[in-house]
Enzyme design. Structure first.
Site, PDB file in Angstrom:
ATOM      1  CB  CYS A 108      -0.979  -0.021   1.175  1.00 39.28           C
ATOM      2  SG  CYS A 108      -0.225   0.136   2.814  1.00 39.28           S
ATOM      3  CG  HIS A 152      -4.573   0.030   3.822  1.00 39.73           C
ATOM      4  ND1 HIS A 152      -3.809  -0.784   3.017  1.00 39.73           N
ATOM      5  CD2 HIS A 152      -5.605   0.466   3.041  1.00 39.73           C
ATOM      6  CE1 HIS A 152      -4.360  -0.856   1.811  1.00 39.73           C
ATOM      7  NE2 HIS A 152      -5.446  -0.095   1.803  1.00 39.73           N
ATOM      8  CG  HIS A 170      -6.756   0.412  -1.756  1.00 40.48           C
ATOM      9  ND1 HIS A 170      -7.014  -0.093  -0.512  1.00 40.48           N
ATOM     10  CD2 HIS A 170      -7.719  -0.126  -2.559  1.00 40.48           C
ATOM     11  CE1 HIS A 170      -8.072  -0.872  -0.537  1.00 40.48           C
ATOM     12  NE2 HIS A 170      -8.518  -0.921  -1.770  1.00 40.48           N
TER      13      HIS A 170
END
Length: 395
Positions: free
Chosen positions: A307, A355, A367
């Protein structure tokens, strides 16, 4: 006279009751059956798919948190390895200079020995552990020529500098060892969490996997509805702000950022600015080109990403350098409210900010989700609004 009867053993007269062996076996069986009933409930009482899903999601989240720790340790290790290499080179250079200074003093000692001038003192100095201590004790400097004093000063200076560099190199090596240990620990944690998650999923039947997919689809639908709600709220706020902007003469810039690379609208406080709009457009274009590439923990592209590796690469394409980890990226910019979120902003999730995704407008982001998934568009509410930690504008 009673007929002769062979006596029965006392323990076998009433089998199952008085026989110690059989009685124990019967009681043990009953106990085992009771334990089995408590420890292994019927199939209908096993954990629900929702519980399994939550467990797997938690494991993935823990793995992602460990991945960011791995990324941080890896970055630190790389820097420290470079630092150690530089220090070792400097130590080698200082050692060579120290040897040159020692050879110069040796030449003076040899010359003095041939002429008989101060040979014992100079020789003793060369053999001394600490030249400065020797000077303090014998006041040798008062008997040396200017050239000899220069040579001694150079030797003492290089010896001190070499010692300092060796100490720095030793400390850096210790730090490098600690970072390598942290890197190894984080890597093992990631692998263990992912292995546990895979094991849980592997035990599901085909029917259970289908039901799990249906549950996931329902969650996505709810997240999409939430994203649409945010888009409507932003659009309404933009319409309310438009008359005020027109009156103040700023209507020409209103909402410019909201349409950057997407159909999203700006928040009620106005656009982020034309400069940001240009940079965000480049970031979004690059991000869309990465859709479909696999999530791989620790990866920074170009073939795969985790991420934070993804968001770092995205903004690098726009000319903005972001730190490697989510923990640092969350501080690399200006925090804005969710209602004022703009395309290009970074959305961070969970209490530990483990994240991150790139906002593209209309409540959606791009993402790198988790292991086994691919870079994709998804609602920023994919795990519920409470999962959103903060929004950061990086440029």
């Amino acid at each position: 006279m009673a007929p002769h009867r062979k006596p029965r053993p006392a323990g076998t007269r009433m089998a199952g009751i008085r026989t110690p062996g059989l009685a124990t076996a019967a009681l043990t069986s009953v106990a085992l059956l009771s334990q089995t009933a408590n420890a292994a409930p019927p199939t209908g009482d096993k954990p629900s798919l929702e519980d399994v899903e939550k467990k797997v999601d938690d494991l993935y989240r823990q793995a992602e948190s460990a991945t960011e720790k791995y990324n941080a340790a890896k970055e630190k290790t790389t820097k420290q390895r470079t630092r150690v290499g530089t220090l070792l080179d400097e130590v080698a250079q200082r050692t060579q200079k120290l040897n040159d200074a020692r050879e110069r003093l040796g030449a003076f000692a040899a010359a003095q020995y041939r002429t008989g001038a101060s040979a014992p003192d100079t020789t003793t100095f060369l053999l001394a552990d600490s030249p400065q201590d020797y000077f303090d004790q014998t006041q040798l400097t008062s008997r040396l020529t200017d050239h000899q004093k220069d040579a001694v000063d150079a030797y003492v200076t290089e010896q001190a500098a070499t010692t300092t560099k060796r100490q720095e190199a030793s400390q850096s090596l210790e730090s490098l060892t600690e970072s390598q240990s942290a890197l190894k620990t984080a890597k093992a944690t990631v692998q263990r969490k992912l292995a546990t998650a895979r094991e849980l999923l592997s035990k599901l039947t085909a029917e259970e996997k289908a039901r799990l997919a249906a549950i996931e689809k329902e969650k996505q639908a709810a997240a999409d509805r939430k994203a649409e709600e945010l888009a409507r709220q932003q659009a309404a706020a933009a319409q309310q702000a438009a008359p005020r902007d027109s009156t103040s003469g700023s209507g020409s810039t209103s909402g410019s950022t909201g349409s950057t690379g997407s159909s999203g609208s700006s928040g009620s406080s106005g656009p982020a600015g034309s400069s940001y709009s240009t940079q965000a457009g480049k970031a979004l274009a690059f991000a869309r080109a990465q859709i479909g590439k696999p999530y791989v923990w620790g990866a920074t592209g170009p073939g795969s990403y985790d991420c934070s590796g993804f968001t770092q690469a995205v903004w690098k394409a726009a000319g903005v350098t972001l730190p490697r980890t989510t923990y640092d990226q969350v501080n690399a910019g200006t925090t804005v409210s969710l209602s004022n979120i703009q395309p290009g902003d970074l959305v961070f999730f969970y209490g530990d900010t483990s994240h991150v995704g790139l906002y593209i407008g209309n409540g959606m982001m791009i993402h790198a989700p988790k292991p086994g998934a691919y870079v994709r568009e998804e609602s920023i509410f994919y795990d519920g609004e409470s999962a959103i930690h903060s929004v950061v504008r990086p440029a």
